[in-house]
Design a protein around this motif. Structure first.
Motif, mmCIF file in Angstrom:
data_model
loop_
_atom_site.group_PDB
_atom_site.id
_atom_site.type_symbol
_atom_site.label_atom_id
_atom_site.label_comp_id
_atom_site.label_asym_id
_atom_site.label_seq_id
_atom_site.Cartn_x
_atom_site.Cartn_y
_atom_site.Cartn_z
ATOM 1 N N PRO A 49 0.780 -1.215 -0.009
ATOM 2 C CA PRO A 49 -0.011 0.125 0.179
ATOM 3 C C PRO A 49 0.775 1.379 -0.071
ATOM 4 C CG PRO A 49 -0.995 -1.588 1.708
ATOM 5 C CD PRO A 49 0.282 -2.089 1.066
ATOM 6 N N ILE A 99 0.287 4.168 -2.633
ATOM 7 C CA ILE A 99 0.092 5.404 -2.409
ATOM 8 C C ILE A 99 1.272 6.449 -2.915
ATOM 9 C CG2 ILE A 99 -0.165 7.354 -0.477
ATOM 10 C CD1 ILE A 99 -1.485 4.586 1.070
ATOM 11 N N ALA A 111 0.768 9.682 -5.603
ATOM 12 C CA ALA A 111 0.957 11.085 -5.184
ATOM 13 C C ALA A 111 2.145 11.616 -6.121
ATOM 14 C CB ALA A 111 1.613 10.932 -3.674
ATOM 15 N N SER A 122 -4.156 13.036 -2.203
ATOM 16 C CA SER A 122 -4.041 11.485 -2.690
ATOM 17 C C SER A 122 -3.511 10.706 -1.524
ATOM 18 C CB SER A 122 -3.047 11.163 -3.964
ATOM 19 O OG SER A 122 -3.484 12.247 -4.910
ATOM 20 N N ILE A 123 -2.221 11.253 -0.950
ATOM 21 C CA ILE A 123 -1.809 10.508 0.198
ATOM 22 C C ILE A 123 -2.358 10.474 1.546
ATOM 23 C CG2 ILE A 123 0.124 10.699 1.785
ATOM 24 C CD1 ILE A 123 1.933 12.211 -0.356
ATOM 25 N N LEU A 176 -5.847 8.185 0.418
ATOM 26 C CA LEU A 176 -5.528 6.650 0.207
ATOM 27 C C LEU A 176 -5.082 6.123 1.522
ATOM 28 C CD1 LEU A 176 -3.779 6.739 -3.153
ATOM 29 C CD2 LEU A 176 -6.121 5.903 -2.723
ATOM 30 N N TRP A 177 -4.445 6.888 2.289
ATOM 31 C CA TRP A 177 -4.082 6.326 3.860
ATOM 32 C C TRP A 177 -5.294 6.184 4.615
ATOM 33 C CZ3 TRP A 177 -4.989 8.748 8.126
ATOM 34 C CH2 TRP A 177 -4.692 8.035 9.275
ATOM 35 N N TYR A 187 -6.875 3.046 3.581
ATOM 36 C CA TYR A 187 -6.091 1.961 4.097
ATOM 37 C C TYR A 187 -6.365 1.842 5.820
ATOM 38 C CZ TYR A 187 -2.288 -0.862 5.903
ATOM 39 O OH TYR A 187 -1.393 -1.707 6.532
ATOM 40 N N TRP A 238 -8.586 -1.461 2.093
ATOM 41 C CA TRP A 238 -7.722 -1.353 0.889
ATOM 42 C C TRP A 238 -8.208 -2.440 -0.180
ATOM 43 C CZ3 TRP A 238 -4.393 2.350 -0.399
ATOM 44 C CH2 TRP A 238 -3.424 2.008 -1.222
#
Length: 285
Positions: free
Chosen positions: A57, A61, A65, A82-83, A86-87, A90, A95
């Motif tokens: 992941p 990510i 990014a 985006s970071i 997406l984090w 997760y 995910w």
């Protein structure tokens, strides 16, 4: 008497006719549908489970990014979003669902573009094709999305393959329409200049018309990708995995929290995809 004025015409068996046509296609073309379901289904499982889910992941990510950073003209806003986004997906344990959703949207969008751009070019070059296909596109765009699930299940059963099939039908029209529109809006002076220099039809198309229509075509592709993403929840009703399945499951169980979290994941993915595709167009311009 007035209430019965229309009853002199017997009821048209439209429902039976639709069922008959679907059964006929399912029976006669099973030799085509079954291999598609098997092989394309295996390919989608390979893409989702053996490729995307095997990417750590953090690497995924960071890659998204970096892509967002350069696509947006080396601006940090989209990369940071985006970071964080997406984090968050997760962190909430979605995910694997995200990777299934990305697989569905990616394949449906690619197939829509592969099919849609040539059809749009055909419509721009042929008045007959434009007259025939325009009502078909109107039908595809105005038909409720849930209706597409019926033939999808009849032809391919349940799973991700019918989800991609339904998304394909629902998401293709914007690419077709925008490609047709973009080529028709190319300056006639440029086309006549290309003809004057002895350009062939292919040269004129690939070196003049498509480059000049690029912005319009990319806008259509952007809409196609977003429509494919909007089918995620609907496709979950016929067994397509991903974030949409979590939303549907939460709806059925009246679980507000899990449904909200899965919905936020879809929104985050939609924003990232939308901004990246839009910035790709601006960057090239």
């Amino acid at each position: 008497m007035l209430n019965n004025a229309l009853d002199f015409i017997p009821e048209i068996p439209l429902s039976d006719a639709a069922k008959g046509v679907t059964d006929f296609i399912t029976d006669k073309f099973s030799f085509l549908f079954n291999p598609i379901k098997e092989h394309f289904g295996n390919f989608m499982e390979f893409m989702s489970e053996d490729v995307l889910m095997n990417i750590p992941p953090v690497i995924f990510i960071i890659a998204v990014a970096i892509l967002a950073f350069f696509i947006s003209g080396k601006k940090f806003g989209l990369a940071v979003f985006s970071i964080v986004g997406l984090w968050l997906i997760y962190n909430q344990g979605h995910w694997d669902n995200l990777m299934n959703t990305v697989t569905l949207v990616l394949l449906a969008s690619i197939l829509s573009v592969i099919i849609g751009v040539p059809i749009g070019i055909l419509m721009s070059k042929s008045k007959a094709a434009n007259a025939i296909l325009t009502p078909v596109l109107d039908f595809m765009q105005t038909m409720p999305a849930f209706v597409y699930l019926i033939p999808a299940v009849a032809f391919f059963g349940i799973g991700m393959v019918p989800g991609v099939f339904a998304s394909l039908i629902f998401a293709t029209p914007p690419t077709v329409r925008f490609t047709n529109l973009g080529i028709r809006q190319v300056s006639r002076d440029l086309v006549e200049a290309a003809d004057a220099f002895g350009s062939t039809g292919a040269q004129k198309l690939f070196k003049v018309e498509l480059p000049m229509a690029k912005a319009t075509i990319m806008a259509g592709i952007n809409q196609t990708v977003m429509l494919a993403l909007s089918m995620v929840v609907i496709a979950s009703m016929i067994g397509a995995p991903g974030l949409g399945r979590e939303v549907l499951s939460s709806l059925q169980r009246a679980q507000v929290g899990p449904g909200f979290v899965a919905g936020i994941g879809i929104v985050i993915l939609a924003i990232i995809i939308d901004r990246i595709t839009q910035n790709m167009n601006k960057k090239k311009d």
